[in-house]
Enzyme design. Structure first.
Site, PDB file in Angstrom:
ATOM      1  N   ASP A   1       0.726  -1.360  -0.145  1.00  0.00           N
ATOM      2  CA  ASP A   1       0.203  -0.065  -0.020  1.00  0.00           C
ATOM      3  C   ASP A   1       0.783   1.211   0.077  1.00  0.00           C
ATOM      4  OD1 ASP A   1      -3.047   0.782   0.527  1.00  0.00           O
ATOM      5  OD2 ASP A   1      -1.871   2.001   2.140  1.00  0.00           O
TER       6      ASP A   1
ATOM      7  N   TYR B   1      -1.516  11.492   1.192  1.00  0.00           N
ATOM      8  CA  TYR B   1      -1.718  11.384  -0.034  1.00  0.00           C
ATOM      9  C   TYR B   1      -1.643  12.661  -0.994  1.00  0.00           C
ATOM     10  CZ  TYR B   1      -3.666   6.744   0.309  1.00  0.00           C
ATOM     11  OH  TYR B   1      -3.890   5.222   0.637  1.00  0.00           O
TER      12      TYR B   1
ATOM     13  N   HIS C   1      -5.151  -7.249  -0.063  1.00  0.00           N
ATOM     14  CA  HIS C   1      -4.438  -5.967   0.014  1.00  0.00           C
ATOM     15  C   HIS C   1      -3.279  -5.826   1.139  1.00  0.00           C
ATOM     16  CE1 HIS C   1      -3.627  -1.855  -1.269  1.00  0.00           C
ATOM     17  NE2 HIS C   1      -3.937  -1.285  -0.247  1.00  0.00           N
TER      18      HIS C   1
END
Length: 419
Positions: free
Chosen positions: A210, A344, A397
């Site tokens: 991730d 982000y 994930h």
């Protein structure tokens, strides 16, 4: 004042003396800026009581108008999570688990970095720094500590042993929140290189999935002295673009189709956090349920299984309700919902920056429940130094969180040739 630990105490992973503040730290004048200080967690009862009050006072939206997750986290899932959170979940259990581990803090580049440091009893263990993702934390990696550091007790041999370093990304968990711009994944990678230097590791490897895969990818490109190789379980370069990647075989076409689906309907959280992290910050700092829903609205196989578990289904591997709420509670009690979201935004701001290609050996494990299953050809195109590739039989994930034993076997195999 807690004294500065000796190098021997540090390497043995000694524990600190408990204190009564919310997040216990050594005072700033207790150690030099480059020093490493022991750390323990102690959350006040008032904080837990406030959490319960806020969950109880949630103003619930009306039920979604569809029978699936296409409009977001379903009302029944969120309400089941809230009931479990206030009636059955025990933070003190998790707090005790954290405080049974050797935890430390050290200031790097103006930010306090929290990390767990567990040394193996095996003499020739290989140092390994692992980086978590979002909406994860060190919680997703904790169940790998035993198998990685003590392989002889978990189906391995002494030759499989690792010394393990688990840092929290700045703005996440018990690490400090950056007060200036520029904390992108490359800056975090540089901080990890400095951390491993301070710990006295002249040779080490790195792993990430991730957001942690982006940090580890950057570490491989920076190639600091001592880095022997990296392992990834997400092909981060393909998330941005599949240009230059082959799409001829059945596997390649399936990966491209999965990415197209994700781009069309699964990346809303990425767009919001990459462009407006402050806006979502108001909700995730004010409402525990809003925070939990935001974190569960992660369009991967792993989080779909989490939703299923809260509604009476069987947990998928290690994704139990308790472990999921350990993670959500960590975000809430440290108040890091908005600072984690900014990671982000920072990554988007630095998107045009170029770094050299990865020169160290790269290992890659593809898990079937990932956003897309990267075929070997994609991994080889992205990383010409690919030295290991394997498709696991299960896992998603958050592979280390969901399948810690299987994930451990992948790391043992991936780094065996480097040893």
């Amino acid at each position: 004042m807690i004294p500065q630990p000796t190098r021997r105490q540090l390497l043995q992973g000694s524990l600190a003396v408990a204190a009564s503040t919310v997040l216990v730290q050594v005072p700033a004048d207790a150690a030099p800026a480059t020093g490493i200080r022991p750390f323990r967690v102690a959350v006040r009862r008032e904080q837990l009581a406030d959490l319960h009050r806020r969950v109880a006072a949630t103003r619930w939206p009306t039920r979604e108008l569809v029978d699936d997750r296409s409009q977001g986290v379903q009302l029944a899932t969120a309400q089941a999570l809230a009931r479990f959170w206030t009636n059955r979940y025990d933070w003190r259990r998790f707090e005790a688990k954290l405080n049974s581990l050797p935890q430390f803090k050290t200031e790097i580049d103006g930010v306090d970095i929290h990390f767990v440091h567990v040394r193996s009893k095996h003499r020739n263990a290989l140092p390994l720094v692992m980086t978590h993702g979002w909406p994860g934390s060190i919680v997703e990696l904790l169940e790998t500590i035993g198998p990685l550091t003590d392989p002889t007790a978990h189906g391995g041999t002494a030759a499989d042993a690792f010394h393990l370093v688990l840092p929290s990304i700045p703005g996440f968990g018990f690490s400090g929140k950056p007060g200036d711009l520029g904390w992108d994944t490359a800056r975090t990678a540089r901080a990890w290189a400095e951390l491993m230097r301070r710990l006295g590791y002249p040779r080490y490897v790195a792993q990430g999935g991730d957001l942690g895969a982006a940090v580890t990818d950057n570490l491989g490109r920076l190639a600091p002295a001592g880095l022997l190789g990296i392992h990834l379980n997400l092909l981060v370069s393909a998330l941005g673009s599949t240009a230059g990647l082959p799409t001829n075989t059945t596997e390649e076409k399936a990966a491209a189709a999965a990415l197209q689906t994700f781009s069309a309907s699964g990346k809303g959280y990425i767009v919001e956090q990459a462009t407006r992290p402050q806006t979502v910050g108001y909700a995730v700092r004010d409402s525990p349920v809003a925070l939990a829903a935001w974190m569960l609205d992660h369009d991967t196989d792993s989080y779909l299984k989490i939703s299923h578990a809260f509604r009476g289904g069987r947990p998928s591997g290690n994704l139990t309700r308790e472990h999921v709420l350990d993670n959500v509670s960590l975000y809430w009690l440290t108040g890091t919902g908005e600072s984690a979201a900014r990671a982000y935004w920072e990554r988007t701001q630095s998107a045009g920056h170029t770094l050299p290609p990865v020169a160290v050996p790269v290992s890659f494990s593809a898990f079937p429940g990932e956003i897309f299953v990267a075929p070997r050809s994609w991994a080889e195109t992205s990383y010409p130094t690919l030295s290991y590739y394997h498709q696991a039989g299960r896992g998603g994930h958050f592979a280390a969180w969901e399948e810690p034993a299987l994930f451990t076997r992948e790391l043992r195999a991936a780094f065996r040739s480097i040893r």
